[in-house]
Design an enzyme around this catalytic site. Structure first.
Site, PDB file in Angstrom:
ATOM      1  N   HIS A  41      42.589  45.339  41.930  1.00  0.00           N
ATOM      2  CA  HIS A  41      43.946  44.963  42.341  1.00  0.00           C
ATOM      3  C   HIS A  41      44.788  46.162  42.772  1.00  0.00           C
ATOM      4  O   HIS A  41      45.868  45.998  43.334  1.00  0.00           O
ATOM      5  CB  HIS A  41      44.663  44.210  41.214  1.00  0.00           C
ATOM      6  N   ASP A  56      44.911  43.195  47.428  1.00  0.00           N
ATOM      7  CA  ASP A  56      45.804  42.149  46.923  1.00  0.00           C
ATOM      8  C   ASP A  56      45.127  40.784  47.018  1.00  0.00           C
ATOM      9  O   ASP A  56      44.128  40.605  47.739  1.00  0.00           O
ATOM     10  CB  ASP A  56      47.107  42.129  47.724  1.00  0.00           C
TER      11      ASP A  56
END
Length: 453
Positions: free
Chosen positions: A426, A430
């Site tokens: 992450h 995204d």
């Protein structure tokens, strides 16, 4: 065995007063992550002549078994580390090389202790033991009776508080076996304790009387076996723990229809007489999707994100010694047939322990497929520093709404659906980008002719 990269790591040539000129051959670092290795076997014997490029031994690294090649001509005067020795640290002398065969006899009694250190001073003599005062007999409890069956530890040979001269290997072995070095008589230079001394020493008993009930359980020891970790298993365990803890994982799952791909694969194999697997098409689809969504073909760095131009796909392969991830380089520019040939060759090498370091170190994206084992869906741990890994489940027939032109008359149809889960870091990928990558992957799988372009 594999024809490995030149792996000879040498220590400086020593000219000792009692020995002729020689070179100590050290355990080499055969991969960036290697700190120690197992000396699997020797290919040359003591006294044999060797030439630059000759393979003198096989070394089991943290990933594979690699040939150890010498870079100088000479004669193998002495083997310092016997074959089968485990966990030999990088830089440890393993053999002696001399230029003239007539000099080999001078190293007949040369030892690893002599190669790594100068003789230690003889330990100080232990003071004469004083007679212990008589102790009146005490009532014997049940616990004491159990403890009495355990032999007492051997008396100390070294004086209390005296410095104990022992080789690093002897100290490590003593810690593993529970042997007190103060009770071991050294046979090395100057009374130095070597590994052989520890192996032959009686093991000191340190269990407390309170542990006596555990003796009743010793009879069940035959109910299990302890299997030593391979180097690959140790490194995989260390890396997986670090990757899982250091990289913020999240997971996105999608189902893709496999009907057209399965049909195309069947026709391709018939026409070419080849054995192209579904996984070969999956690798190609991953590479195509990486070109369309390049953020997933990246790695995190402290000051920047490194984005790769080629899609080098690591393919998870299970072996008897642990998990390996050989790489299909530039999969985006290779045909399905070329990918199939690469995977077959690399998987065979991985299972035989013949992968070269440059065949499994690196990669920009990983595919792990458990579909052939009947697994419907699973999540995989990212192979850092890569940003993503795709976990591929099995294909199964399911009934789904008919979205084709015959929907009015045939409201439902049966399709072959496969579940895939993308694990992403992450910090640089995204959620929307992960979903976009899966959409691209789905497009190529469900329209497999795009994979042939």
């Amino acid at each position: 065995m594999t024809k490995a990269l030149c792996a000879c790591s040498r220590l400086v040539q020593r000219r000792l007063s009692t020995l002729p000129p020689h070179t100590l051959l050290a355990m080499p670092a055969l991969s960036p992550t290697m700190t120690q290795g197992n000396l699997a076997s020797w290919k040359k014997k003591e006294g044999e002549e060797v030439a630059a490029g000759d393979v003198i031994a096989e070394v089991e690294t943290d990933k594979a078994t690699v040939d150890y090649e010498v870079v100088d001509d000479g004669f193998l005067a002495k083997i310092l580390v016997p074959e089968g020795t485990q966990d030999v640290k990088v830089g440890t002398p393993v053999a002696v090389l001399v230029e003239d065969g007539s000099l080999t006899a001078a190293f007949k009694d040369f030892t690893l202790a002599g190669a790594t250190s100068t003789p230690a001073a003889a330990p100080a003599a232990a003071p004469a033991p004083t007679a212990a005062p008589a102790i009146p007999a005490a009532p014997v409890s049940a616990a004491t009776q159990v403890a009495a069956t355990t032999p007492a530890p051997p008396p100390p040979i070294q004086a209390a508080g005296a410095s104990i001269a022992a080789s690093p290997l002897a100290k490590k072995l003593a810690a593993q076996l529970g042997v007190a070095l103060s009770t071991v008589r050294g046979t090395g230079p100057g009374g130095r304790i070597i590994a052989a001394d520890v192996s032959e020493a009686p093991i000191a008993v340190t269990e407390a009387v309170e542990a006596a009930p555990a003796a009743a359980l010793s009879a069940t020891a035959a109910d299990y076996i302890d299997i030593p970790h391979s180097n690959i298993r140790k490194v995989t365990a260390k890396n997986m723990l670090k990757n899982k803890n250091d990289n913020p994982h999240y997971y996105v799952t999608m189902e893709v229809c496999m009907d057209e791909l399965v049909e195309l694969r069947k026709k391709t194999n018939e026409l070419l007489g080849a054995k192209i697997s579904v996984n070969d098409f999956i690798i190609k689809a991953c590479a195509k999707a990486l070109k369309e969504v390049p953020v997933c073909n990246s790695s995190w760095r402290d000051e920047y994100v490194r984005q790769y131009s080629a899609a080098d796909i690591s393919v998870a392969v299970n072996t008897e010694r642990g998990l390996l991830t050989p790489i299909v380089f530039s999969a985006d520019s290779k045909s399905i047939v070329e990918i199939a040939a690469d995977v077959k060759s690399l998987a065979g090498k991985a299972k035989e322990g013949k992968l070269k370091p440059d065949e499994f170190l690196g990669g920009t994206f990983t595919v792990s497929n458990l579909g052939m084992f009947g697994v419907k869906q699973f999540t995989a741990i990212i192979n850092a520093p890569q940003a993503c890994i795709l976990a591929v489940g099995g294909t199964k027939k399911v009934v789904v709404p008919n979205e084709g032109p015959t929907a009015d008359t045939v409201p439902f149809v049966v399709k072959s659906m496969m579940s895939v889960t993308l694990s992403s870091d992450h910090r640089l990928v995204d959620g929307v980008m992960a979903a976009t990558w899966l959409q691209s992957f789905q497009k190529h799988i469900e329209n497999p002719l795009l994979l042939l372009l």
